[in-house]
Design a protein around this motif. Structure first.
Motif, PDB file in Angstrom:
ATOM      1  N   THR A  28       0.961  -1.243  -0.001  1.00  0.00           N
ATOM      2  CA  THR A  28      -0.027   0.016  -0.038  1.00  0.00           C
ATOM      3  C   THR A  28       0.951   1.327   0.102  1.00  0.00           C
ATOM      4  O   THR A  28       2.051   1.147   0.384  1.00  0.00           O
ATOM      5  N   VAL A  29       0.331   2.317  -0.388  1.00  0.00           N
ATOM      6  CA  VAL A  29       1.112   3.487  -0.664  1.00  0.00           C
ATOM      7  C   VAL A  29       0.307   4.889  -0.119  1.00  0.00           C
ATOM      8  O   VAL A  29      -0.964   4.777  -0.077  1.00  0.00           O
ATOM      9  N   GLY A  30       1.277   5.552   0.719  1.00  0.00           N
ATOM     10  CA  GLY A  30       0.350   6.804   1.103  1.00  0.00           C
ATOM     11  C   GLY A  30       1.051   7.633   2.395  1.00  0.00           C
ATOM     12  O   GLY A  30       2.469   7.157   2.472  1.00  0.00           O
ATOM     13  N   VAL A  31       0.504   8.673   2.891  1.00  0.00           N
ATOM     14  CA  VAL A  31       0.980   9.206   3.883  1.00  0.00           C
ATOM     15  C   VAL A  31       0.823   8.789   5.297  1.00  0.00           C
ATOM     16  O   VAL A  31       1.337   8.823   6.339  1.00  0.00           O
ATOM     17  N   PHE A  32      -0.658   8.386   5.389  1.00  0.00           N
ATOM     18  CA  PHE A  32      -1.162   7.732   6.814  1.00  0.00           C
ATOM     19  C   PHE A  32      -0.903   8.732   7.860  1.00  0.00           C
ATOM     20  O   PHE A  32      -0.533   8.184   8.952  1.00  0.00           O
ATOM     21  N   ASP A  33      -1.175  10.169   7.922  1.00  0.00           N
ATOM     22  CA  ASP A  33      -0.769  10.851   8.811  1.00  0.00           C
ATOM     23  C   ASP A  33      -2.217  10.614   9.825  1.00  0.00           C
ATOM     24  O   ASP A  33      -3.209  10.455   9.628  1.00  0.00           O
ATOM     25  N   GLY A  34      -1.465  10.480  10.913  1.00  0.00           N
ATOM     26  CA  GLY A  34      -2.421  10.350  12.160  1.00  0.00           C
ATOM     27  C   GLY A  34      -2.834   8.756  12.399  1.00  0.00           C
ATOM     28  O   GLY A  34      -3.440   8.215  13.467  1.00  0.00           O
ATOM     29  N   MET A  35      -2.792   8.000  11.232  1.00  0.00           N
ATOM     30  CA  MET A  35      -2.899   6.357  11.313  1.00  0.00           C
ATOM     31  C   MET A  35      -4.433   6.310  11.990  1.00  0.00           C
ATOM     32  O   MET A  35      -4.462   5.361  12.839  1.00  0.00           O
ATOM     33  N   HIS A  36      -5.451   6.971  11.388  1.00  0.00           N
ATOM     34  CA  HIS A  36      -6.732   6.889  11.878  1.00  0.00           C
ATOM     35  C   HIS A  36      -7.379   5.395  11.385  1.00  0.00           C
ATOM     36  O   HIS A  36      -6.554   4.658  10.755  1.00  0.00           O
ATOM     37  N   ALA A  58       4.016  -4.760   2.712  1.00  0.00           N
ATOM     38  CA  ALA A  58       4.896  -3.503   2.593  1.00  0.00           C
ATOM     39  C   ALA A  58       4.148  -2.425   2.567  1.00  0.00           C
ATOM     40  O   ALA A  58       3.157  -2.317   1.615  1.00  0.00           O
ATOM     41  N   VAL A  59       4.557  -1.408   3.182  1.00  0.00           N
ATOM     42  CA  VAL A  59       4.184   0.205   3.170  1.00  0.00           C
ATOM     43  C   VAL A  59       5.048   1.029   2.359  1.00  0.00           C
ATOM     44  O   VAL A  59       6.189   1.030   3.217  1.00  0.00           O
ATOM     45  N   VAL A  60       4.525   1.666   1.534  1.00  0.00           N
ATOM     46  CA  VAL A  60       5.396   2.838   0.780  1.00  0.00           C
ATOM     47  C   VAL A  60       5.064   4.091   1.508  1.00  0.00           C
ATOM     48  O   VAL A  60       3.623   4.599   1.254  1.00  0.00           O
ATOM     49  N   LEU A  61       5.847   4.663   2.659  1.00  0.00           N
ATOM     50  CA  LEU A  61       5.280   6.028   3.181  1.00  0.00           C
ATOM     51  C   LEU A  61       5.979   7.304   2.881  1.00  0.00           C
ATOM     52  O   LEU A  61       7.134   7.241   2.783  1.00  0.00           O
ATOM     53  N   PHE A  62       5.299   8.257   2.413  1.00  0.00           N
ATOM     54  CA  PHE A  62       5.823   9.423   1.983  1.00  0.00           C
ATOM     55  C   PHE A  62       5.992  10.268   3.097  1.00  0.00           C
ATOM     56  O   PHE A  62       5.059  10.611   3.891  1.00  0.00           O
ATOM     57  N   ASP A  63       7.191  11.172   3.034  1.00  0.00           N
ATOM     58  CA  ASP A  63       7.579  11.688   4.167  1.00  0.00           C
ATOM     59  C   ASP A  63       8.486  12.887   3.565  1.00  0.00           C
ATOM     60  O   ASP A  63       9.415  12.455   3.205  1.00  0.00           O
ATOM     61  N   PRO A  64       8.301  13.998   3.657  1.00  0.00           N
ATOM     62  CA  PRO A  64       7.330  14.786   4.532  1.00  0.00           C
ATOM     63  C   PRO A  64       5.831  14.694   3.767  1.00  0.00           C
ATOM     64  O   PRO A  64       5.554  13.911   2.547  1.00  0.00           O
ATOM     65  N   ARG A  65       4.875  15.175   4.305  1.00  0.00           N
ATOM     66  CA  ARG A  65       3.288  15.242   3.723  1.00  0.00           C
ATOM     67  C   ARG A  65       3.664  15.816   2.390  1.00  0.00           C
ATOM     68  O   ARG A  65       4.203  17.228   2.106  1.00  0.00           O
ATOM     69  N   PRO A  66       2.932  15.423   1.376  1.00  0.00           N
ATOM     70  CA  PRO A  66       2.692  16.309   0.171  1.00  0.00           C
ATOM     71  C   PRO A  66       2.339  17.678   0.136  1.00  0.00           C
ATOM     72  O   PRO A  66       2.630  18.726  -0.315  1.00  0.00           O
TER      73      PRO A  66
END
Length: 396
Positions: A28-36, A58-66
């Motif tokens: 999966t792919v994303g920012v996941f800010d807050g992990m709600h 596997a998680v593809v985590l973008f940082d910093p937030r777009p």
């Protein structure tokens, strides 16, 4: 869990690793800010499918937030934010998101530094890299996900690509939760003027009143399970409603520093967090919650190993706490906002020497707005009431 940090080159290309020569992966792919709760549904599905297929999760985590990168570039003539730029709107930092993913059983987290050159790549190119480099057999996304240049890779486009090529499959998770809510286009913190948990300002409004409120605030329909909604709730002091969306109390972390020590003189010594605070600060006010000692700030790997034991309910490093958030008149160049002060009074019979320790502050309920008191006696009486209310709320 293995964490791999990747930085794209000047052209936006990423040197993706080979996760396994023998196993495929579910990604999966994303920012996941807050992990709600919505994020948790997606990540849980990744782990579930990986177990079903005998694949790697596997998680593809973008940082910093777009949002930070594009917003900063727009305001600074195309320049990207440097390492020292703080993201005051991020609900959690990447380390907190990774901590939760570890607890959920993810095998790999690939933290990709989000850059404008990377963002300019098409979703087709990006997914080709996922298949070719990471061995992706299944991509898991939420219903409103979009990726690639211009966010052209929405669920519909990706499903067409998956069905047309046959090299990967798409699994879409219902991550919207209980529908939608109206959130102002510009979120402005507002400290509640009354004691106790703030109410939903839209509750009980007629359709006409709701339309008028929406027009006045330029409000937009937003998923209940969304980082935007959580920011809105926290900006209004509604920490209990935010916890419902998150599935856990919202928290911030920082290092304890020496303050003015006025609390000690009246019998309420507080742990004062330094300027480098990870996590979105709720609006000014006094809150009930928890203070967790995460250990000396320089513990490194040793600190990471015992994080879960320190965070666990009933751990000896965890105390009920009355938490005060206030705003300084000084302006921070890092965040573009006025500096905030966080102080937590731990309800404990022991003297706690936490200077230099990393601490976690969790918010359980809103107690009252910031008030100017006429004298020390009046202040002490109010603090005693806050402590008793904190005990009650944390006992729940």
């Amino acid at each position: 869990m293995k964490i791999i940090r990747l930085t794209p080159d000047a052209t936006g290309l990423v040197a993706w690793p080979t996760l396994s020569a023998a196993k495929k992966s579910v990604v999966t792919v994303g920012v996941f800010d807050g992990m709600h709760r919505g994020h948790q549904a997606v990540v849980s599905r990744v782990v579930e499918l990986a177990g079903k297929y005998g694949a790697l999760s596997a998680v593809v985590l973008f940082d910093p937030r777009p949002a930070l990168v594009h917003g900063w570039a727009k305001a600074h003539g195309g320049e990207e934010p440097g390492e020292g730029v703080a993201d005051a709107d991020a609900l959690t930092d990447a380390d907190e998101r990774i901590r939760m993913m570890r607890a959920m059983g993810v095998d790999y987290v690939l933290v990709v530094r989000y850059t404008l050159a990377f963002a300019a790549k098409s979703y087709r190119f990006f997914l080709g890299q996922m298949v070719g480099k990471l061995g992706m057999r299944t991509l898991v996304l939420g219903q409103d996900a979009a990726m690639g240049a211009g966010r052209a890779g929405d669920v519909k486009a990706i499903r067409t690509l998956a069905e047309g090529t046959g090299v990967f499959e798409l699994d879409v998770v219902d991550d919207r939760g209980p529908g939608y809510v109206r959130v102002p286009a510009v979120i402005e913190p507002r400290m509640p003027e009354v004691h106790g948990e703030p109410a939903d300002p839209l509750a009980g409004l007629s359709k006409a009143e709701l339309r008028a409120w929406s027009k006045a605030h330029n409000a937009k329909l937003t998923r209940v399970w969304s980082s935007t909604n959580v920011r809105w709730l926290l900006s209004q002091g509604r920490v209990r409603d935010a916890a419902e969306v998150l599935g856990h109390p919202h928290a911030v972390e920082g290092t304890v520093v020496h303050g003015e020590e006025r609390g000690r003189t009246i019998g309420f010594p507080t742990a004062n967090l330094g300027d480098e605070i990870a996590g979105y600060l709720p609006v000014d006010g006094v809150y009930a919650g928890w203070l967790v000692d995460m250990g000396p700030d320089d513990d490194g790997d040793a600190g990471e190993l015992n994080e879960q034991s320190r965070l666990a309910a009933g751990s000896p490093w965890r105390w009920p706490a009355a938490i005060s958030i206030g705003t300084k008149p000084t302006f921070s160049e890092k965040t573009g906002r006025h500096e905030r002060v966080v102080e937590a009074y731990a309800v404990s019979d022991d003297w706690l020497d936490l200077y230099g320790h990393r601490v976690r502050v969790e918010f359980v309920g809103y107690l009252r707005p910031q008030i100017r008191f006429d004298g020390a006696d009046e202040l002490v009486a109010e603090l005693k009431r806050n402590v008793e209310e904190t005990k009650r709320l944390t006992a729940e």
